[in-house]
Scaffold this motif. Sequence first.
Motif, PDB file in Angstrom:
ATOM      1  N   GLY A  93      47.673  46.221  39.257  1.00 22.72           N
ATOM      2  CA  GLY A  93      48.728  46.167  38.264  1.00 22.72           C
ATOM      3  C   GLY A  93      49.090  44.740  37.927  1.00 22.72           C
ATOM      4  O   GLY A  93      48.342  43.810  38.228  1.00 22.72           O
ATOM      5  N   LEU A  94      50.240  44.590  37.311  1.00 26.29           N
ATOM      6  CA  LEU A  94      50.730  43.264  36.914  1.00 26.29           C
ATOM      7  C   LEU A  94      51.598  42.710  38.044  1.00 26.29           C
ATOM      8  O   LEU A  94      52.536  43.375  38.486  1.00 26.29           O
ATOM      9  CB  LEU A  94      51.535  43.367  35.630  1.00 26.29           C
ATOM     10  N   VAL A  95      51.277  41.516  38.475  1.00 28.85           N
ATOM     11  CA  VAL A  95      51.971  40.894  39.600  1.00 28.85           C
ATOM     12  C   VAL A  95      52.374  39.474  39.208  1.00 28.85           C
ATOM     13  O   VAL A  95      51.596  38.777  38.552  1.00 28.85           O
ATOM     14  CB  VAL A  95      51.066  40.836  40.855  1.00 28.85           C
ATOM     15  N   GLN A  96      53.517  39.063  39.633  1.00 35.07           N
ATOM     16  CA  GLN A  96      53.923  37.683  39.386  1.00 35.07           C
ATOM     17  C   GLN A  96      53.233  36.752  40.372  1.00 35.07           C
ATOM     18  O   GLN A  96      52.904  37.163  41.509  1.00 35.07           O
ATOM     19  CB  GLN A  96      55.438  37.538  39.517  1.00 35.07           C
ATOM     20  N   ALA A  97      53.000  35.540  39.949  1.00 33.59           N
ATOM     21  CA  ALA A  97      52.433  34.541  40.846  1.00 33.59           C
ATOM     22  C   ALA A  97      53.295  34.445  42.101  1.00 33.59           C
ATOM     23  O   ALA A  97      54.526  34.455  42.014  1.00 33.59           O
ATOM     24  CB  ALA A  97      52.340  33.193  40.157  1.00 33.59           C
ATOM     25  N   GLY A  98      52.618  34.374  43.248  1.00 33.45           N
ATOM     26  CA  GLY A  98      53.333  34.360  44.511  1.00 33.45           C
ATOM     27  C   GLY A  98      53.540  35.738  45.109  1.00 33.45           C
ATOM     28  O   GLY A  98      53.990  35.860  46.251  1.00 33.45           O
ATOM     29  N   GLY A  99      53.199  36.771  44.342  1.00 34.45           N
ATOM     30  CA  GLY A  99      53.378  38.133  44.800  1.00 34.45           C
ATOM     31  C   GLY A  99      52.389  38.541  45.868  1.00 34.45           C
ATOM     32  O   GLY A  99      51.410  37.830  46.158  1.00 34.45           O
ATOM     33  N   SER A 100      52.627  39.726  46.447  1.00 33.13           N
ATOM     34  CA  SER A 100      51.813  40.189  47.571  1.00 33.13           C
ATOM     35  C   SER A 100      51.467  41.667  47.432  1.00 33.13           C
ATOM     36  O   SER A 100      51.970  42.502  48.186  1.00 33.13           O
ATOM     37  CB  SER A 100      52.556  39.949  48.887  1.00 33.13           C
ATOM     38  N   PRO A 101      50.603  42.004  46.519  1.00 39.11           N
ATOM     39  CA  PRO A 101      50.220  43.412  46.383  1.00 39.11           C
ATOM     40  C   PRO A 101      49.234  43.834  47.457  1.00 39.11           C
ATOM     41  O   PRO A 101      48.614  43.006  48.125  1.00 39.11           O
ATOM     42  CB  PRO A 101      49.572  43.458  45.001  1.00 39.11           C
ATOM     43  N   ASP A 105      24.902  51.009  49.085  1.00 37.92           N
ATOM     44  CA  ASP A 105      25.376  50.338  47.889  1.00 37.92           C
ATOM     45  C   ASP A 105      26.256  51.222  47.013  1.00 37.92           C
ATOM     46  O   ASP A 105      25.908  51.513  45.863  1.00 37.92           O
ATOM     47  CB  ASP A 105      24.161  49.806  47.100  1.00 37.92           C
ATOM     48  N   PHE A 106      27.383  51.619  47.552  1.00 39.17           N
ATOM     49  CA  PHE A 106      28.335  52.428  46.798  1.00 39.17           C
ATOM     50  C   PHE A 106      29.447  51.535  46.248  1.00 39.17           C
ATOM     51  O   PHE A 106      29.956  50.671  46.965  1.00 39.17           O
ATOM     52  CB  PHE A 106      28.958  53.508  47.691  1.00 39.17           C
ATOM     53  N   TRP A 107      29.837  51.802  45.000  1.00 35.59           N
ATOM     54  CA  TRP A 107      30.881  51.005  44.332  1.00 35.59           C
ATOM     55  C   TRP A 107      31.967  51.902  43.775  1.00 35.59           C
ATOM     56  O   TRP A 107      31.694  53.012  43.309  1.00 35.59           O
ATOM     57  CB  TRP A 107      30.278  50.216  43.172  1.00 35.59           C
ATOM     58  N   GLY A 108      33.188  51.405  43.813  1.00 35.20           N
ATOM     59  CA  GLY A 108      34.268  52.065  43.111  1.00 35.20           C
ATOM     60  C   GLY A 108      34.315  51.619  41.667  1.00 35.20           C
ATOM     61  O   GLY A 108      33.553  50.738  41.243  1.00 35.20           O
ATOM     62  N   GLN A 109      35.219  52.211  40.901  1.00 44.64           N
ATOM     63  CA  GLN A 109      35.358  51.881  39.482  1.00 44.64           C
ATOM     64  C   GLN A 109      36.161  50.612  39.258  1.00 44.64           C
ATOM     65  O   GLN A 109      36.096  50.021  38.172  1.00 44.64           O
ATOM     66  CB  GLN A 109      36.021  53.037  38.733  1.00 44.64           C
ATOM     67  N   GLY A 110      36.897  50.202  40.282  1.00 49.12           N
ATOM     68  CA  GLY A 110      37.666  48.970  40.168  1.00 49.12           C
ATOM     69  C   GLY A 110      39.117  49.212  39.796  1.00 49.12           C
ATOM     70  O   GLY A 110      39.460  50.228  39.177  1.00 49.12           O
ATOM     71  N   THR A 111      39.948  48.278  40.185  1.00 43.49           N
ATOM     72  CA  THR A 111      41.365  48.315  39.811  1.00 43.49           C
ATOM     73  C   THR A 111      41.767  46.925  39.329  1.00 43.49           C
ATOM     74  O   THR A 111      41.414  45.923  39.954  1.00 43.49           O
ATOM     75  CB  THR A 111      42.249  48.782  40.992  1.00 43.49           C
ATOM     76  N   GLN A 112      42.478  46.898  38.215  1.00 45.06           N
ATOM     77  CA  GLN A 112      42.824  45.626  37.591  1.00 45.06           C
ATOM     78  C   GLN A 112      44.031  45.002  38.277  1.00 45.06           C
ATOM     79  O   GLN A 112      45.047  45.686  38.498  1.00 45.06           O
ATOM     80  CB  GLN A 112      43.141  45.838  36.113  1.00 45.06           C
ATOM     81  N   VAL A 113      43.917  43.724  38.584  1.00 50.47           N
ATOM     82  CA  VAL A 113      45.052  42.943  39.076  1.00 50.47           C
ATOM     83  C   VAL A 113      45.257  41.786  38.109  1.00 50.47           C
ATOM     84  O   VAL A 113      44.335  41.003  37.883  1.00 50.47           O
ATOM     85  CB  VAL A 113      44.798  42.412  40.501  1.00 50.47           C
ATOM     86  N   THR A 114      46.432  41.709  37.553  1.00 58.07           N
ATOM     87  CA  THR A 114      46.753  40.635  36.622  1.00 58.07           C
ATOM     88  C   THR A 114      47.922  39.842  37.184  1.00 58.07           C
ATOM     89  O   THR A 114      48.984  40.412  37.453  1.00 58.07           O
ATOM     90  CB  THR A 114      47.122  41.188  35.243  1.00 58.07           C
ATOM     91  N   VAL A 115      47.705  38.561  37.377  1.00 59.97           N
ATOM     92  CA  VAL A 115      48.732  37.701  37.954  1.00 59.97           C
ATOM     93  C   VAL A 115      49.326  36.847  36.841  1.00 59.97           C
ATOM     94  O   VAL A 115      48.622  36.070  36.196  1.00 59.97           O
ATOM     95  CB  VAL A 115      48.148  36.811  39.060  1.00 59.97           C
ATOM     96  N   SER A 116      50.614  37.003  36.629  1.00 58.43           N
ATOM     97  CA  SER A 116      51.298  36.222  35.597  1.00 58.43           C
ATOM     98  C   SER A 116      51.928  34.987  36.214  1.00 58.43           C
ATOM     99  O   SER A 116      52.456  35.020  37.321  1.00 58.43           O
ATOM    100  CB  SER A 116      52.365  37.075  34.923  1.00 58.43           C
ATOM    101  N   SER A 117      51.882  33.910  35.454  1.00 57.37           N
ATOM    102  CA  SER A 117      52.418  32.648  35.979  1.00 57.37           C
ATOM    103  C   SER A 117      53.866  32.458  35.586  1.00 57.37           C
ATOM    104  O   SER A 117      54.410  33.226  34.809  1.00 57.37           O
ATOM    105  CB  SER A 117      51.587  31.472  35.465  1.00 57.37           C
ATOM    106  N   PRO A 174      47.352  32.808  39.408  1.00 60.88           N
ATOM    107  CA  PRO A 174      46.761  33.340  38.176  1.00 60.88           C
ATOM    108  C   PRO A 174      45.242  33.472  38.262  1.00 60.88           C
ATOM    109  O   PRO A 174      44.668  34.405  37.680  1.00 60.88           O
ATOM    110  CB  PRO A 174      47.185  32.314  37.119  1.00 60.88           C
ATOM    111  N   GLU A 175      44.582  32.594  38.982  1.00 60.80           N
ATOM    112  CA  GLU A 175      43.119  32.671  39.100  1.00 60.80           C
ATOM    113  C   GLU A 175      42.643  33.836  39.964  1.00 60.80           C
ATOM    114  O   GLU A 175      41.447  34.092  40.055  1.00 60.80           O
ATOM    115  CB  GLU A 175      42.545  31.354  39.652  1.00 60.80           C
ATOM    116  N   ASP A 176      43.556  34.552  40.575  1.00 54.56           N
ATOM    117  CA  ASP A 176      43.198  35.769  41.309  1.00 54.56           C
ATOM    118  C   ASP A 176      43.119  36.979  40.370  1.00 54.56           C
ATOM    119  O   ASP A 176      42.757  38.077  40.805  1.00 54.56           O
ATOM    120  CB  ASP A 176      44.224  36.065  42.406  1.00 54.56           C
ATOM    121  N   THR A 177      43.459  36.786  39.130  1.00 55.41           N
ATOM    122  CA  THR A 177      43.375  37.860  38.147  1.00 55.41           C
ATOM    123  C   THR A 177      41.943  38.360  38.024  1.00 55.41           C
ATOM    124  O   THR A 177      41.006  37.561  37.977  1.00 55.41           O
ATOM    125  CB  THR A 177      43.867  37.378  36.775  1.00 55.41           C
TER     126      THR A 177
END
Length: 125
Positions: free
Chosen positions: A10-18, A113-125, A87-90
């Motif tokens: 999800g959307l996380v602020q810089a410094g956050g800890s998801p 070699d199994f993969w998930g579909q992925g989950t978006q992480v967006t870090v806002s500054s 932000p570069e962890d986005t």
Amino acid sequence: QVQLVESGGGLVQAGGSPRLSCVASGRIASIDNMAWYRRAPGKVREFVGEVSADHNARYAESAKGRFTITRDNAMNTVHLEMNNLRPEDTGVYYCHVDRALYLAATSTVSGEDFWGQGTQVTVSS
């Protein structure tokens, strides 16, 4: 087969800890290494870290000291705890299993070699 489903992005602020989680499902007998990768915008997918079945973890340099990977073998789950996000962890974070034994029809087979579909992480500054 083994299916991997990630959650916790999800959307996380810089410094956050998801905390991201990945559950492996299927008629699983055992899983070797469970790992996290990520793909930043415009970049190739890169290794973040992994944990072995006996809970030994290793990390990419960018993750050392900030990220922690743990797993619950009974639940076939792996977690990625991220601290002090930048932000570069986005990116899209993917769960990966390198090898698993699972029941197929009447026999146990080894798959890789199994993969998930992925989950978006967006870090806002």
